[in-house]
Design a protein around this motif. Structure first.
Motif, PDB file in Angstrom:
ATOM      1  N   GLN A 276       0.848  -1.191   0.000  1.00 55.97           N
ATOM      2  CA  GLN A 276       0.000   0.000   0.000  1.00 55.97           C
ATOM      3  C   GLN A 276       0.887   1.246   0.000  1.00 55.97           C
ATOM      4  OE1 GLN A 276      -3.082  -0.199   3.069  1.00 55.97           O
ATOM      5  NE2 GLN A 276      -4.486  -1.025   1.535  1.00 55.97           N
ATOM      6  N   GLY A 277       0.256   2.378  -0.278  1.00 53.79           N
ATOM      7  CA  GLY A 277       0.988   3.607  -0.557  1.00 53.79           C
ATOM      8  C   GLY A 277       2.031   4.012   0.447  1.00 53.79           C
ATOM      9  N   GLU A 278       1.697   3.880   1.730  1.00 54.00           N
ATOM     10  CA  GLU A 278       2.646   4.380   2.734  1.00 54.00           C
ATOM     11  C   GLU A 278       3.913   3.549   2.780  1.00 54.00           C
ATOM     12  OE1 GLU A 278      -0.098   1.672   5.212  1.00 54.00           O
ATOM     13  OE2 GLU A 278      -0.217   2.943   3.435  1.00 54.00           O
ATOM     14  N   ASP A 279       3.875   2.310   2.228  1.00 56.87           N
ATOM     15  CA  ASP A 279       5.064   1.469   2.234  1.00 56.87           C
ATOM     16  C   ASP A 279       6.185   2.074   1.392  1.00 56.87           C
ATOM     17  OD1 ASP A 279       3.679  -0.324   3.778  1.00 56.87           O
ATOM     18  OD2 ASP A 279       3.110  -1.619   2.108  1.00 56.87           O
ATOM     19  N   VAL A 280       5.824   2.809   0.328  1.00 58.75           N
ATOM     20  CA  VAL A 280       6.825   3.375  -0.579  1.00 58.75           C
ATOM     21  C   VAL A 280       7.659   4.428   0.138  1.00 58.75           C
ATOM     22  CG1 VAL A 280       7.207   4.593  -2.752  1.00 58.75           C
ATOM     23  CG2 VAL A 280       5.365   2.904  -2.571  1.00 58.75           C
ATOM     24  N   VAL A 281       7.001   5.245   0.947  1.00 59.37           N
ATOM     25  CA  VAL A 281       7.709   6.349   1.605  1.00 59.37           C
ATOM     26  C   VAL A 281       8.180   5.985   3.016  1.00 59.37           C
ATOM     27  CG1 VAL A 281       6.535   8.109   0.276  1.00 59.37           C
ATOM     28  CG2 VAL A 281       5.513   7.317   2.408  1.00 59.37           C
ATOM     29  N   ALA A 282       7.673   4.876   3.585  1.00 60.49           N
ATOM     30  CA  ALA A 282       8.003   4.540   4.975  1.00 60.49           C
ATOM     31  C   ALA A 282       9.382   3.913   5.121  1.00 60.49           C
ATOM     32  CB  ALA A 282       6.948   3.600   5.547  1.00 60.49           C
ATOM     33  N   GLY A 283       9.924   3.389   4.011  1.00 57.93           N
ATOM     34  CA  GLY A 283      11.257   2.809   4.082  1.00 57.93           C
ATOM     35  C   GLY A 283      11.300   1.402   4.632  1.00 57.93           C
ATOM     36  N   VAL A 284      10.140   0.760   4.797  1.00 60.11           N
ATOM     37  CA  VAL A 284      10.144  -0.595   5.351  1.00 60.11           C
ATOM     38  C   VAL A 284      10.580  -1.616   4.301  1.00 60.11           C
ATOM     39  CG1 VAL A 284       8.408  -0.111   7.091  1.00 60.11           C
ATOM     40  CG2 VAL A 284       7.666  -0.847   4.826  1.00 60.11           C
ATOM     41  N   ARG A 285      10.461  -1.247   3.022  1.00 60.47           N
ATOM     42  CA  ARG A 285      10.952  -2.095   1.941  1.00 60.47           C
ATOM     43  C   ARG A 285      11.656  -1.224   0.916  1.00 60.47           C
ATOM     44  NH1 ARG A 285       5.714  -5.029  -0.199  1.00 60.47           N
ATOM     45  NH2 ARG A 285       7.145  -5.605  -1.871  1.00 60.47           N
ATOM     46  N   THR A 286      12.570  -1.797   0.164  1.00 58.42           N
ATOM     47  CA  THR A 286      13.291  -1.032  -0.857  1.00 58.42           C
ATOM     48  C   THR A 286      12.504  -1.053  -2.151  1.00 58.42           C
ATOM     49  OG1 THR A 286      15.401  -1.648   0.134  1.00 58.42           O
ATOM     50  CG2 THR A 286      15.442  -0.807  -2.117  1.00 58.42           C
ATOM     51  N   PRO A 287      12.034   0.123  -2.614  1.00 62.29           N
ATOM     52  CA  PRO A 287      11.236   0.157  -3.843  1.00 62.29           C
ATOM     53  C   PRO A 287      12.095  -0.123  -5.075  1.00 62.29           C
ATOM     54  CG  PRO A 287      11.003   2.188  -2.547  1.00 62.29           C
ATOM     55  CD  PRO A 287      12.176   1.455  -2.006  1.00 62.29           C
ATOM     56  N   LYS A 288      11.423  -0.431  -6.167  1.00 64.53           N
ATOM     57  CA  LYS A 288      12.089  -0.606  -7.458  1.00 64.53           C
ATOM     58  C   LYS A 288      11.946   0.678  -8.276  1.00 64.53           C
ATOM     59  CE  LYS A 288      10.943  -5.557  -7.865  1.00 64.53           C
ATOM     60  NZ  LYS A 288      10.254  -6.553  -8.721  1.00 64.53           N
ATOM     61  N   SER A 289      12.886   0.903  -9.169  1.00 66.86           N
ATOM     62  CA  SER A 289      12.771   2.029 -10.094  1.00 66.86           C
ATOM     63  C   SER A 289      11.544   1.838 -10.974  1.00 66.86           C
ATOM     64  CB  SER A 289      14.015   2.124 -10.970  1.00 66.86           C
ATOM     65  OG  SER A 289      13.770   2.966 -12.078  1.00 66.86           O
ATOM     66  N   ILE A 290      10.896   2.926 -11.309  1.00 65.40           N
ATOM     67  CA  ILE A 290       9.682   2.844 -12.131  1.00 65.40           C
ATOM     68  C   ILE A 290       9.974   2.217 -13.489  1.00 65.40           C
ATOM     69  CG2 ILE A 290       9.890   5.116 -13.228  1.00 65.40           C
ATOM     70  CD1 ILE A 290       6.664   3.481 -11.853  1.00 65.40           C
ATOM     71  N   GLN A 291      11.228   2.301 -13.928  1.00 70.75           N
ATOM     72  CA  GLN A 291      11.564   1.714 -15.233  1.00 70.75           C
ATOM     73  C   GLN A 291      11.439   0.185 -15.216  1.00 70.75           C
ATOM     74  OE1 GLN A 291      11.843   3.930 -17.567  1.00 70.75           O
ATOM     75  NE2 GLN A 291      11.848   5.573 -16.035  1.00 70.75           N
ATOM     76  N   VAL A 292      11.593  -0.422 -14.030  1.00 70.91           N
ATOM     77  CA  VAL A 292      11.460  -1.884 -13.931  1.00 70.91           C
ATOM     78  C   VAL A 292      10.013  -2.305 -14.162  1.00 70.91           C
ATOM     79  CG1 VAL A 292      11.841  -3.881 -12.415  1.00 70.91           C
ATOM     80  CG2 VAL A 292      13.409  -1.932 -12.341  1.00 70.91           C
ATOM     81  N   LEU A 293       9.071  -1.378 -13.894  1.00 65.66           N
ATOM     82  CA  LEU A 293       7.652  -1.686 -14.106  1.00 65.66           C
ATOM     83  C   LEU A 293       7.388  -2.016 -15.573  1.00 65.66           C
ATOM     84  CD1 LEU A 293       4.857  -1.795 -12.685  1.00 65.66           C
ATOM     85  CD2 LEU A 293       4.520   0.578 -13.404  1.00 65.66           C
ATOM     86  N   ALA A 294       8.192  -1.449 -16.471  1.00 62.28           N
ATOM     87  CA  ALA A 294       8.033  -1.731 -17.898  1.00 62.28           C
ATOM     88  C   ALA A 294       8.277  -3.211 -18.194  1.00 62.28           C
ATOM     89  CB  ALA A 294       8.986  -0.868 -18.714  1.00 62.28           C
ATOM     90  N   GLU A 295       9.084  -3.861 -17.347  1.00 62.06           N
ATOM     91  CA  GLU A 295       9.344  -5.293 -17.511  1.00 62.06           C
ATOM     92  C   GLU A 295       8.325  -6.119 -16.724  1.00 62.06           C
ATOM     93  OE1 GLU A 295      13.341  -5.898 -16.233  1.00 62.06           O
ATOM     94  OE2 GLU A 295      14.134  -4.241 -17.453  1.00 62.06           O
ATOM     95  N   ASP A 296       7.999  -5.662 -15.494  1.00 57.70           N
ATOM     96  CA  ASP A 296       7.071  -6.428 -14.656  1.00 57.70           C
ATOM     97  C   ASP A 296       5.646  -6.369 -15.194  1.00 57.70           C
ATOM     98  OD1 ASP A 296       9.157  -7.022 -13.007  1.00 57.70           O
ATOM     99  OD2 ASP A 296       8.593  -5.636 -11.397  1.00 57.70           O
ATOM    100  N   MET A 297       5.207  -5.170 -15.576  1.00 56.97           N
ATOM    101  CA  MET A 297       3.831  -4.966 -16.050  1.00 56.97           C
ATOM    102  C   MET A 297       3.848  -3.996 -17.228  1.00 56.97           C
ATOM    103  SD  MET A 297       1.703  -4.579 -12.476  1.00 56.97           S
ATOM    104  CE  MET A 297       1.915  -5.716 -11.111  1.00 56.97           C
TER     105      MET A 297
END
Length: 875
Positions: A276-297
């Motif tokens: 969920q949204g707050e996970d991106v800014v909370a630092g509890v997990r390391t996000p992926k670069s948006i460019q990787v989304l082009a491969e994932d989805m």
């Protein structure tokens, strides 16, 4: 009945005052047909009514909220609090101006012990359902009920440690059930009550919490720092929940339509799968670069990219977009103009203009002085700066940032530079003798002086970072150290100096990485199409003139010939001149100085490549050039072949109680006409030689300073013209030259009609005119000005912003009087105050030809002049 609530389908982007920025944008995106989860907005007016009337939601407000909930139920096919198909919502703040992270949000509202089981059945994902429930319990407990969030986080940390796990997404459904149970126990322990199971009660309490967060400490601090009114209030946006934590085909992220650091086009951002949204800014997990989304989805990435480009075109600005993907379906949760660095801002608006997204007038209006200043000067890394506390502050005399070792004399600074050190020159106040130390320094710091002091003027002209008037600093003369309270700055102490903010720090602060260069040529071309008043530079050295031309100057408005004698050997020659006892002795010195000055003027003309250059004849405040200490007198005596007593006697005779009102300007030309004649000859001979060598057309402008009377001016002009005509007769070539005066004394303003009969131009010296009109010494004013600013007597420092009521009135009188007798009188304004945006707004109302300022302020001045004209056109 007052309307407190609007559906997204009923609003628009123009209603930012009422719906807040987020609500207005959600409404606008809904109108555009974008995939926005449906919802409604409780207005900023409702917030202000709530805060100003006992913090109570009225019955009208509650009725309108529930009526909107019913419409939400109808659109979604879900029911609020329903055990079979529950409607869950997010509750988010949204003021008129973006205040990221300053106010509060609650997600998954509507869950309770029964609806969570419905969510399990409908999603067929027990882990997902209980993850949502624990998030509600945690956010509601923190935001609404005031339980310290660390108490919730510590339970998750303890569980992961006991299970040997590292990340939240490794926790199972049973783990989350256990956390839910512990969270509900936290409510009982901290509040002596249970978590409210009624979704309607949850909703009302959440709305009240968001309204109340308008006045939390971090929000109030943010508004103060960003000059946002406390009277705006925040809207509340209630929106159907979409879930990025629905498994591996779901996710959430934040994306910018362009890089906010350097302005490069293309998506820039991060996302997380199954979050969920707050996970991106909370630092509890390391996000992926948006460019990787082009491969994932890839399908969702393309859709997101297209939406961001369309939003840019619609809002005509770079966008900051929050999105969620729920089981493969993309939703847009928010868009707003993205925060960006100053360097990125300039790159982005130029690209938007070139791409046809914004027009030229919009481009001109959007550029801000702070962005230009930051782009032209080095700055400290923003993140590093946040963790540092300055120990000393003063007047931000020359922008930029620098790190170096503190040295307290020009000699020590020069020696350190030769050893390869970066140097910060720290002085009580600088004088011409310090010029070599200033030239090698990364920054200059002084304990005395104002914005027009020697240190401030020279540093600005050279583009060197400077902080002056640091009253808490005591420089211990002869001991090579300084003190600030109980702190001591020893020679070699590393300092970080912020000339833009006027702050000084111990130790080294990392510098911001230099990004793209500013496309100044493109901007100058645009500004010049709109501005009617031209911008010249205050500069006299070839390096400063070349810098000024590169930064857009149309010429030189003030070349201060006394500044040409700051270098050590030149200073000695000048001292020979002012310490001479006889006319013969002066003439011998002047013969040497003429050749020196002619070379100076040739270099100037060559650097200016034929552009207008206004040379001010000598205006030396004697205290800046006379030897001060016995040691200095001994050095001068030895060099000049005089006795120590002779030098001291002559220096004492020339010493003035108030040198700023002493033997200055054309008073020198009246007493010693041969000095100004020498300069006149050098100016004209240099022009002839450069025209012959370079082919430039040069029209010399000779400025006589410190005029108070028409007869006085006419006398000195006649003396200079005799010398000029003599050179022209020898060359037997015509030369178009002008002789004018600097208007810097109140009396000159009143008799300007008489002076204008003999003058080709006026140039107003705002520094001296200000100190005489206000009776404030420009070098000693900081303490008085600060007191007057604090007391509300002054709105601005009059040495930085032209005092319209006094100094401005004098300028108006002089222009009006001068043009009566000389309609072709050229008018210029010199002095740093002329380049301040507020001053430019005033000066733009006057019939002037140009303003003149230090080189690095030229782009800002040109920008503001263009903006004033664009605003007038729009009106």
């Amino acid at each position: 009945m007052k309307r407190w609530v609007y559906l997204f389908s009923e609003g628009s982007k123009e209603q930012r005052d009422l719906l807040g920025g987020k609500g207005a944008n959600l409404a606008e995106m809904t109108k555009l047909g974008l995939p926005v989860p449906t919802g409604f907005t409780v207005t900023t007016e409702a917030c202000l009514h709530y805060l100003n009337n006992g913090n109570v939601l009225t019955d009208d407000m509650k009725d309108q909220v529930m009526a909107s909930v019913m419409q939400l139920e109808e659109k979604t096919g879900k029911s609020f609090g329903d055990f079979k198909n529950p409607l869950l919502v997010s509750v988010r703040s949204g003021s008129k101006f973006s205040m990221p992270g300053m106010m509060d949000t609650v997600l998954n509202l509507g869950l309770n012990d029964e609806t969570v089981e419905s969510l399990v059945r409908n999603s067929e994902n027990e882990r997902f359902a209980y993850d949502c429930y624990r998030r509600l319990l945690q956010m509601f407990g923190d935001v609404v009920m005031g339980i310290d969030n660390s108490k919730f986080e510590s339970r998750i940390t303890q569980l992961k440690q006991s299970e040997g796990l590292n990340f939240d997404n490794e926790l199972t459904a049973n783990h989350w059930k256990r956390i839910v149970s512990e969270y509900k126990q936290l409510y009982r322990e901290n509040l002596d009550r249970d978590f409210p199971q009624d979704p309607v009660e949850q909703l009302y309490l959440a709305i009240e919490a968001v309204f109340g967060s308008w006045n939390n400490n971090r929000a109030k601090t943010y508004r103060r720092l960003h000059d946002i009114s406390d009277d705006l209030g925040t809207a509340v946006n209630i929106q159907e929940m979409v879930f990025g934590n629905f498994g591996e085909t779901s996710g959430t992220g934040v994306v910018f339509s362009r890089n906010p650091s350097n302005g490069e086009p293309g998506l820039f951002g991060e996302y997380l799968i199954n979050a969920q949204g707050e996970d991106v800014v909370a630092g509890v997990r390391t996000p992926k670069s948006i460019q990787v989304l082009a491969e994932d989805m890839p399908e969702q990435f393309e859709q997101l990219d297209t939406i961001c480009k369309n939003l840019e075109k619609h809002y005509k600005d770079m966008q900051d977009v929050e999105f969620t993907i729920e089981r493969g379906k993309l939703f847009i949760l928010q868009t707003r103009s993205g925060k960006r660095t100053s360097k990125a801002q300039l790159a982005i608006i130029l690209d938007l203009f070139k791409e046809g997204i914004i027009d030229e007038e919009t481009l001109v209006q959007r550029i801000e002085a702070k962005d230009l200043e930051a782009a032209l000067h080095p700055s400290f890394d923003v993140k590093a700066l946040k963790n540092r506390v300055h120990f000393l502050s003063g007047l931000a005399a020359s922008p930029g940032a620098a790190v170096g070792a503190a040295y307290f004399t020009a000699e020590a600074a020069t020696e350190a530079k030769d050893r390869g050190e970066r140097v910060i020159l720290v002085r009580e106040e600088t004088s011409p003798e310090d010029i070599e130390g200033i030239a090698v320094a990364e920054a200059v710091v002084t304990s005395r002086g104002g914005m027009t002091s020697h240190a401030a003027v020279v540093a600005r002209g050279m583009g060197i970072c400077s902080v002056v008037g640091c009253e808490a600093l005591t420089v211990v003369d002869g001991e090579n150290r300084g003190t600030v309270g109980e702190e001591t700055i020893e020679e070699g102490t590393i300092l970080s100096v912020d000339g833009t903010a006027g702050k000084i720090y111990f130790g080294e602060i990392p510098m911001e990485e230099v990004a793209n260069t500013v496309a100044l040529d493109d901007l100058h071309e645009i500004w010049d199409r709109h501005a009617t008043i031209k911008v010249r530079a205050n500069a006299e050295t070839p390096n400063d003139i070349e810098t000024a031309m590169a930064l857009g100057a149309v010429g030189i408005g003030l070349a201060r010939t006394e500044h040409m004698f700051f270098e050590k050997t030149r200073l000695l020659q000048f001292r020979r001149l002012i310490l001479a006892d006889t006319l013969q002795e002066r003439q011998e010195v002047l013969k040497e100085l003429k050749e020196v000055q002619k070379q100076d003027f040739k270099f100037m003309y060559q650097a200016g490549a034929g552009k207008s250059e206004n040379v001010r004849l000598l205006d030396p405040p004697l205290h800046e050039f006379l030897p001060k200490t016995t040691e200095e007198c001994r050095e001068v005596a030895k060099a000049l072949g005089k006795t120590l007593n002779e030098v001291k006697r002559k220096s004492d005779n020339l010493s003035e109680t108030n040198p700023m009102l002493g033997f200055r300007g054309l008073r020198l030309g009246v007493a010693y006409p041969e000095i100004y004649q020498m300069q006149g000859e050098a100016i004209i001979e240099a022009a002839y030689e450069v025209m012959a060598e370079q082919g430039f057309e040069i029209k010399p402008e000779i400025m006589i300073p410190f005029t108070i009377d028409a007869t006085e001016f006419a006398t000195v002009r006649h003396s200079i013209e005799e010398a000029v005509q003599k050179v022209m007769a020898e060359k037997q070539l015509p030369l178009d030259y002008q002789i004018g005066t600097m208007i810097e004394i109140p009396r000159a303003c009143f008799v300007a009609d008489e002076i204008a009969k003999h003058a080709d131009f006026f140039s107003f010296g705002t520094n001296d005119l200000t100190q005489m009109v206000l009776g404030l010494s420009r070098d000693d004013s900081p303490r008085i000005v600060t007191q007057y600013l604090d007391a509300g007597i002054f709105q601005d420092d009059p040495f930085q912003v032209i005092d319209e009521a006094g100094v401005g009135a004098m300028i108006k009188i002089a222009i009006e009087n001068g043009r009566k007798t000389n309609p072709n009188l050229k008018i210029g304004i010199c002095g740093e105050a002329a380049a301040h945006p507020k001053s430019i707004e005033f000066l733009s109302t006057l019939p002037i030809d140009y303003i003149s300022c230090s080189p690095f302020r030229i782009p800002q001045a040109k920008m503001k002049l263009a903006q004033v004209r664009v605003e007038e056109t729009i009106k």
